[in-house]
Scaffold this motif. Structure first.
Motif, PDB file in Angstrom:
ATOM      1  N   CYS A 100       0.837  -1.215   0.000  1.00 34.71           N
ATOM      2  CA  CYS A 100       0.000   0.000   0.000  1.00 34.71           C
ATOM      3  C   CYS A 100       0.866   1.256   0.000  1.00 34.71           C
ATOM      4  O   CYS A 100       0.376   2.359  -0.192  1.00 34.71           O
ATOM      5  CB  CYS A 100      -0.939  -0.004   1.201  1.00 34.71           C
ATOM      6  N   MET A 101       2.136   1.105   0.264  1.00 34.29           N
ATOM      7  CA  MET A 101       3.142   2.171   0.230  1.00 34.29           C
ATOM      8  C   MET A 101       3.057   3.183   1.380  1.00 34.29           C
ATOM      9  O   MET A 101       3.782   4.171   1.392  1.00 34.29           O
ATOM     10  CB  MET A 101       3.122   2.896  -1.128  1.00 34.29           C
ATOM     11  N   THR A 102       2.179   2.941   2.344  1.00 37.72           N
ATOM     12  CA  THR A 102       2.029   3.902   3.445  1.00 37.72           C
ATOM     13  C   THR A 102       3.332   4.020   4.231  1.00 37.72           C
ATOM     14  O   THR A 102       3.799   5.125   4.524  1.00 37.72           O
ATOM     15  CB  THR A 102       0.888   3.451   4.395  1.00 37.72           C
ATOM     16  N   CYS A 103       3.921   2.891   4.578  1.00 40.48           N
ATOM     17  CA  CYS A 103       5.151   2.942   5.390  1.00 40.48           C
ATOM     18  C   CYS A 103       6.285   3.608   4.619  1.00 40.48           C
ATOM     19  O   CYS A 103       7.047   4.389   5.179  1.00 40.48           O
ATOM     20  CB  CYS A 103       5.546   1.540   5.843  1.00 40.48           C
ATOM     21  N   LEU A 104       6.354   3.313   3.346  1.00 39.64           N
ATOM     22  CA  LEU A 104       7.422   3.888   2.513  1.00 39.64           C
ATOM     23  C   LEU A 104       7.330   5.420   2.508  1.00 39.64           C
ATOM     24  O   LEU A 104       8.328   6.119   2.626  1.00 39.64           O
ATOM     25  CB  LEU A 104       7.297   3.335   1.095  1.00 39.64           C
ATOM     26  N   ARG A 105       6.094   5.924   2.417  1.00 42.70           N
ATOM     27  CA  ARG A 105       5.904   7.383   2.394  1.00 42.70           C
ATOM     28  C   ARG A 105       6.200   8.006   3.747  1.00 42.70           C
ATOM     29  O   ARG A 105       6.629   9.148   3.823  1.00 42.70           O
ATOM     30  CB  ARG A 105       4.464   7.721   1.989  1.00 42.70           C
ATOM     31  N   ARG A 106       5.937   7.275   4.825  1.00 42.14           N
ATOM     32  CA  ARG A 106       6.073   7.863   6.154  1.00 42.14           C
ATOM     33  C   ARG A 106       7.441   7.650   6.814  1.00 42.14           C
ATOM     34  O   ARG A 106       7.754   8.306   7.802  1.00 42.14           O
ATOM     35  CB  ARG A 106       4.975   7.310   7.064  1.00 42.14           C
ATOM     36  N   CYS A 107       8.235   6.746   6.315  1.00 43.82           N
ATOM     37  CA  CYS A 107       9.542   6.499   6.942  1.00 43.82           C
ATOM     38  C   CYS A 107      10.384   7.785   6.865  1.00 43.82           C
ATOM     39  O   CYS A 107      10.591   8.329   5.786  1.00 43.82           O
ATOM     40  CB  CYS A 107      10.261   5.352   6.228  1.00 43.82           C
ATOM     41  N   GLU A 158      13.870   7.249   4.676  1.00 52.16           N
ATOM     42  CA  GLU A 158      13.844   6.512   3.403  1.00 52.16           C
ATOM     43  C   GLU A 158      14.541   5.148   3.521  1.00 52.16           C
ATOM     44  O   GLU A 158      15.353   4.760   2.680  1.00 52.16           O
ATOM     45  CB  GLU A 158      14.480   7.347   2.287  1.00 52.16           C
ATOM     46  N   LYS A 198       4.894   0.312  -6.289  1.00 43.54           N
ATOM     47  CA  LYS A 198       3.572  -0.212  -6.612  1.00 43.54           C
ATOM     48  C   LYS A 198       3.669  -1.725  -6.887  1.00 43.54           C
ATOM     49  O   LYS A 198       4.525  -2.168  -7.660  1.00 43.54           O
ATOM     50  CB  LYS A 198       3.059   0.516  -7.863  1.00 43.54           C
ATOM     51  N   HIS A 242       7.308  -4.623   0.204  1.00 45.87           N
ATOM     52  CA  HIS A 242       8.245  -3.648   0.764  1.00 45.87           C
ATOM     53  C   HIS A 242       9.253  -4.327   1.693  1.00 45.87           C
ATOM     54  O   HIS A 242       8.942  -5.323   2.337  1.00 45.87           O
ATOM     55  CB  HIS A 242       7.477  -2.556   1.504  1.00 45.87           C
ATOM     56  N   CYS A 273       6.759   2.816  10.817  1.00 40.88           N
ATOM     57  CA  CYS A 273       6.176   1.833   9.885  1.00 40.88           C
ATOM     58  C   CYS A 273       5.221   0.900  10.630  1.00 40.88           C
ATOM     59  O   CYS A 273       4.157   0.548  10.128  1.00 40.88           O
ATOM     60  CB  CYS A 273       7.267   1.054   9.156  1.00 40.88           C
TER      61      CYS A 273
END
Ligand code: SF4
Ligand code: SF4
Length: 239
Positions: A165-172, A175, A181, A185, A198
């Motif tokens: 869902c990429m949520t953790c990637l955006r919030r880390c 990086e 997509k 992850h 995360c």
């Protein structure tokens, strides 16, 4: 301007850059011009860092904090001169403690990476306001710091559960998460600062991020196995 602005990371950076000692001068306790009482934060940070220094084999006397007003010139001069004398007697950083230069560099780099973790797990104590110097020693005990290291958490994404869902990637914040997509992850453990974001943000219906303590983190899933084929798509591809 305020000693409360002196972050743990600044002190570690000074040591990493070869400083043999770090002296922090703050306003007198309880005489802060603001409601923030930043000098208490600085004091607590120093007390924690001294224990961490001890843990990695550095003499905690290399870090000092003194409180004084702008009119306390004598106190300042005495404080700095006394500290310089002490640090000279201790010798160059690492050498005085018998730690190899490369080893010292790697220990300091490791600690710098963990600053966010140290702050997060000691949040309450770092905000405390000690009343007397007699309380300083007990704010962080050696046993507590040993436990902090032995129970240190790592974070791992369960490849069976990650839904990309990429949520953790955006919030880390650093990086440290590799993904994209439709890609499972993965956490880059070398970059991770163990902030736990995360874990907090991964949607409960996926619950893909796991906390790991006292055991090694499983190796990351190989690159070629990270693509998620959705069921609907699989059917379309077959028909
Ligand atoms: S714990 Fe998670 S969010 Fe925090 S730094 Fe590590 S990978 Fe990033
Ligand atoms: S938030 Fe959870 S499900 Fe979403 S990409 Fe990260 S680990 Fe996977």
């Amino acid at each position: 301007m305020c000693s409360g602005r002196v972050d743990m990371a600044f002190v570690l950076r000074a040591f990493s850059n070869g400083m043999d000692g770090v002296f922090i001068g703050g306003c007198r306790l309880n005489e802060c011009n603001y409601v923030t009482q930043g000098n208490y934060h600085a004091l607590n940070m120093v007390l924690l860092l001294k224990r961490i220094m001890e843990h990695i084999g550095l003499n905690p006397e290399r870090l000092n904090i003194e409180f004084m007003s702008a009119a306390d010139a004598n106190l300042f001069v005495e404080g700095v001169n006394g500290f310089v004398k002490k640090v000279k007697a201790l010798g160059p950083l690492g050498e005085g403690e018998g730690i190899d230069r490369h080893e010292l560099k790697s220990r300091l780099a490791e600690m710098s990476k963990l600053v966010a973790y140290f702050k997060m797990v000691n949040q309450e104590k770092l905000a405390s306001r000690l009343k007397a110097p007699e309380e300083y020693d007990g704010l962080f005990t050696k046993e507590e710091i040993d436990r902090l290291f032995s129970e240190m958490l790592s974070y791992y994404i369960d490849p069976e559960k990650c839904q990309a869902c990429m949520t953790c990637l955006r919030r880390c914040p650093v990086e440290a998460i590799v993904g994209g997509k439709n890609r499972i992850h993965v956490i880059d453990q070398d970059k991770c600062i163990k902030c736990g974001t995360c874990f907090e943000v991964c949607p409960p219906r996926f619950a893909a991020v796991k906390k790991i303590s006292g055991e090694p983190v499983p190796p990351p899933i190989p690159e070629e196995k990270r693509t998620i084929v959705r069921k609907g798509k699989e059917k379309q591809e077959k028909s």
